[in-house]
Design a protein around this motif. Structure first.
Motif, PDB file in Angstrom:
ATOM      1  N   MET A 169    -127.760   0.047  -4.445  1.00  0.00           N
ATOM      2  CA  MET A 169    -126.951  -0.167  -5.619  1.00  0.00           C
ATOM      3  C   MET A 169    -127.399  -1.471  -6.294  1.00  0.00           C
ATOM      4  O   MET A 169    -127.622  -2.470  -5.636  1.00  0.00           O
ATOM      5  N   GLU A 170    -127.509  -1.428  -7.600  1.00  0.00           N
ATOM      6  CA  GLU A 170    -127.953  -2.587  -8.363  1.00  0.00           C
ATOM      7  C   GLU A 170    -126.888  -3.680  -8.385  1.00  0.00           C
ATOM      8  O   GLU A 170    -125.695  -3.411  -8.185  1.00  0.00           O
ATOM      9  N   GLN A 171    -127.318  -4.887  -8.670  1.00  0.00           N
ATOM     10  CA  GLN A 171    -126.427  -6.047  -8.636  1.00  0.00           C
ATOM     11  C   GLN A 171    -125.298  -5.935  -9.664  1.00  0.00           C
ATOM     12  O   GLN A 171    -124.143  -6.251  -9.347  1.00  0.00           O
ATOM     13  N   ASP A 172    -125.589  -5.466 -10.878  1.00  0.00           N
ATOM     14  CA  ASP A 172    -124.556  -5.350 -11.896  1.00  0.00           C
ATOM     15  C   ASP A 172    -123.523  -4.283 -11.544  1.00  0.00           C
ATOM     16  O   ASP A 172    -122.319  -4.479 -11.703  1.00  0.00           O
ATOM     17  N   GLN A 173    -123.987  -3.189 -11.007  1.00  0.00           N
ATOM     18  CA  GLN A 173    -123.091  -2.108 -10.598  1.00  0.00           C
ATOM     19  C   GLN A 173    -122.201  -2.563  -9.433  1.00  0.00           C
ATOM     20  O   GLN A 173    -120.999  -2.300  -9.418  1.00  0.00           O
ATOM     21  N   GLN A 174    -122.781  -3.263  -8.482  1.00  0.00           N
ATOM     22  CA  GLN A 174    -122.020  -3.772  -7.340  1.00  0.00           C
ATOM     23  C   GLN A 174    -120.972  -4.786  -7.795  1.00  0.00           C
ATOM     24  O   GLN A 174    -119.855  -4.805  -7.289  1.00  0.00           O
ATOM     25  N   PHE A 175    -121.323  -5.626  -8.771  1.00  0.00           N
ATOM     26  CA  PHE A 175    -120.391  -6.609  -9.305  1.00  0.00           C
ATOM     27  C   PHE A 175    -119.146  -5.928  -9.890  1.00  0.00           C
ATOM     28  O   PHE A 175    -118.020  -6.339  -9.620  1.00  0.00           O
ATOM     29  N   VAL A 176    -119.351  -4.881 -10.678  1.00  0.00           N
ATOM     30  CA  VAL A 176    -118.227  -4.170 -11.296  1.00  0.00           C
ATOM     31  C   VAL A 176    -117.330  -3.562 -10.225  1.00  0.00           C
ATOM     32  O   VAL A 176    -116.107  -3.735 -10.248  1.00  0.00           O
ATOM     33  N   GLU A 177    -117.924  -2.855  -9.277  1.00  0.00           N
ATOM     34  CA  GLU A 177    -117.126  -2.204  -8.240  1.00  0.00           C
ATOM     35  C   GLU A 177    -116.333  -3.216  -7.420  1.00  0.00           C
ATOM     36  O   GLU A 177    -115.139  -3.028  -7.173  1.00  0.00           O
ATOM     37  N   ASP A 178    -116.982  -4.284  -6.984  1.00  0.00           N
ATOM     38  CA  ASP A 178    -116.302  -5.279  -6.156  1.00  0.00           C
ATOM     39  C   ASP A 178    -115.163  -5.950  -6.914  1.00  0.00           C
ATOM     40  O   ASP A 178    -114.071  -6.143  -6.372  1.00  0.00           O
ATOM     41  N   ASN A 200    -104.711  -0.983  -7.402  1.00  0.00           N
ATOM     42  CA  ASN A 200    -103.905  -0.623  -6.230  1.00  0.00           C
ATOM     43  C   ASN A 200    -104.558   0.459  -5.384  1.00  0.00           C
ATOM     44  O   ASN A 200    -104.151   0.681  -4.248  1.00  0.00           O
ATOM     45  N   HIS A 201    -105.525   1.166  -5.938  1.00  0.00           N
ATOM     46  CA  HIS A 201    -106.222   2.244  -5.227  1.00  0.00           C
ATOM     47  C   HIS A 201    -107.715   1.923  -5.174  1.00  0.00           C
ATOM     48  O   HIS A 201    -108.518   2.562  -5.871  1.00  0.00           O
ATOM     49  N   PRO A 202    -108.124   0.956  -4.359  1.00  0.00           N
ATOM     50  CA  PRO A 202    -109.532   0.540  -4.350  1.00  0.00           C
ATOM     51  C   PRO A 202    -110.494   1.614  -3.856  1.00  0.00           C
ATOM     52  O   PRO A 202    -111.677   1.588  -4.212  1.00  0.00           O
ATOM     53  N   ASP A 203    -110.014   2.568  -3.078  1.00  0.00           N
ATOM     54  CA  ASP A 203    -110.902   3.620  -2.581  1.00  0.00           C
ATOM     55  C   ASP A 203    -111.307   4.603  -3.684  1.00  0.00           C
ATOM     56  O   ASP A 203    -112.275   5.348  -3.534  1.00  0.00           O
ATOM     57  N   ASP A 204    -110.556   4.623  -4.797  1.00  0.00           N
ATOM     58  CA  ASP A 204    -110.846   5.534  -5.903  1.00  0.00           C
ATOM     59  C   ASP A 204    -111.829   4.945  -6.916  1.00  0.00           C
ATOM     60  O   ASP A 204    -112.181   5.600  -7.886  1.00  0.00           O
ATOM     61  N   VAL A 205    -112.264   3.711  -6.712  1.00  0.00           N
ATOM     62  CA  VAL A 205    -113.174   3.051  -7.650  1.00  0.00           C
ATOM     63  C   VAL A 205    -114.602   3.525  -7.394  1.00  0.00           C
ATOM     64  O   VAL A 205    -115.087   3.484  -6.266  1.00  0.00           O
ATOM     65  N   SER A 206    -115.257   3.982  -8.452  1.00  0.00           N
ATOM     66  CA  SER A 206    -116.663   4.361  -8.366  1.00  0.00           C
ATOM     67  C   SER A 206    -117.324   4.085  -9.710  1.00  0.00           C
ATOM     68  O   SER A 206    -116.649   3.969 -10.733  1.00  0.00           O
ATOM     69  N   THR A 207    -118.633   3.957  -9.691  1.00  0.00           N
ATOM     70  CA  THR A 207    -119.383   3.703 -10.918  1.00  0.00           C
ATOM     71  C   THR A 207    -120.604   4.596 -10.985  1.00  0.00           C
ATOM     72  O   THR A 207    -121.103   5.066  -9.966  1.00  0.00           O
ATOM     73  N   GLU A 208    -121.061   4.812 -12.213  1.00  0.00           N
ATOM     74  CA  GLU A 208    -122.323   5.501 -12.475  1.00  0.00           C
ATOM     75  C   GLU A 208    -123.165   4.544 -13.295  1.00  0.00           C
ATOM     76  O   GLU A 208    -122.660   3.886 -14.198  1.00  0.00           O
ATOM     77  N   ARG A 209    -124.441   4.472 -13.004  1.00  0.00           N
ATOM     78  CA  ARG A 209    -125.342   3.568 -13.723  1.00  0.00           C
ATOM     79  C   ARG A 209    -126.455   4.379 -14.369  1.00  0.00           C
ATOM     80  O   ARG A 209    -127.148   5.140 -13.697  1.00  0.00           O
ATOM     81  N   LYS A 210    -126.615   4.217 -15.699  1.00  0.00           N
ATOM     82  CA  LYS A 210    -127.666   4.907 -16.436  1.00  0.00           C
ATOM     83  C   LYS A 210    -128.460   3.880 -17.228  1.00  0.00           C
ATOM     84  O   LYS A 210    -127.896   2.993 -17.851  1.00  0.00           O
ATOM     85  N   VAL A 211    -129.760   4.020 -17.198  1.00  0.00           N
ATOM     86  CA  VAL A 211    -130.646   3.133 -17.939  1.00  0.00           C
ATOM     87  C   VAL A 211    -131.358   3.949 -19.008  1.00  0.00           C
ATOM     88  O   VAL A 211    -131.904   5.012 -18.726  1.00  0.00           O
TER      89      VAL A 211
END
Length: 110
Positions: free
Chosen positions: A1-10, A17-28
């Protein structure tokens, strides 16, 4: 996982309140990096914040993270169907002038 994507998720996991539901998609693509954030619909208010202040701050910090990696990074917050904001907008659009409660105005004695 890229640094910017990891930053957003963290960061978002600490806000919601539901941290397990957090996910991201990264497109360049040619215009830069697009990170799409998916969260539980009950957490939309926490991520958006009052008048969009939390989302604006998150986007600003994400641009800084992207600038360190020489990339233009944009954050899109995916609004799930049935979210509170969508519901409130549809209720407001269905209101008519006769639906307004005038008792509060009458109490002002103006």
């Amino acid at each position: 996982m890229e640094q910017d994507q990891q930053f957003v998720e963290d960061t978002v996991r600490y806000i919601v309140n539901h941290p397990d539901d957090v996910s991201t998609e990264r497109k360049v693509d040619e215009s830069g990096v697009l990170i799409t954030l998916h969260i539980n619909q009950a957490d939309m208010g926490y991520v958006i914040g009052r008048s969009g202040q939390t989302a604006r701050a998150l986007r600003t910090l994400l641009r800084i993270v992207g600038a360190k990696n020489d990339a233009r990074v944009t954050l899109k917050i995916h609004e799930p169907e049935g979210s509170q904001r969508a519901h409130a907008a549809s209720v407001a659009s269905n209101a008519t002038d006769t639906d307004v409660d005038t008792s509060a105005v009458e109490d002002l004695n103006i």
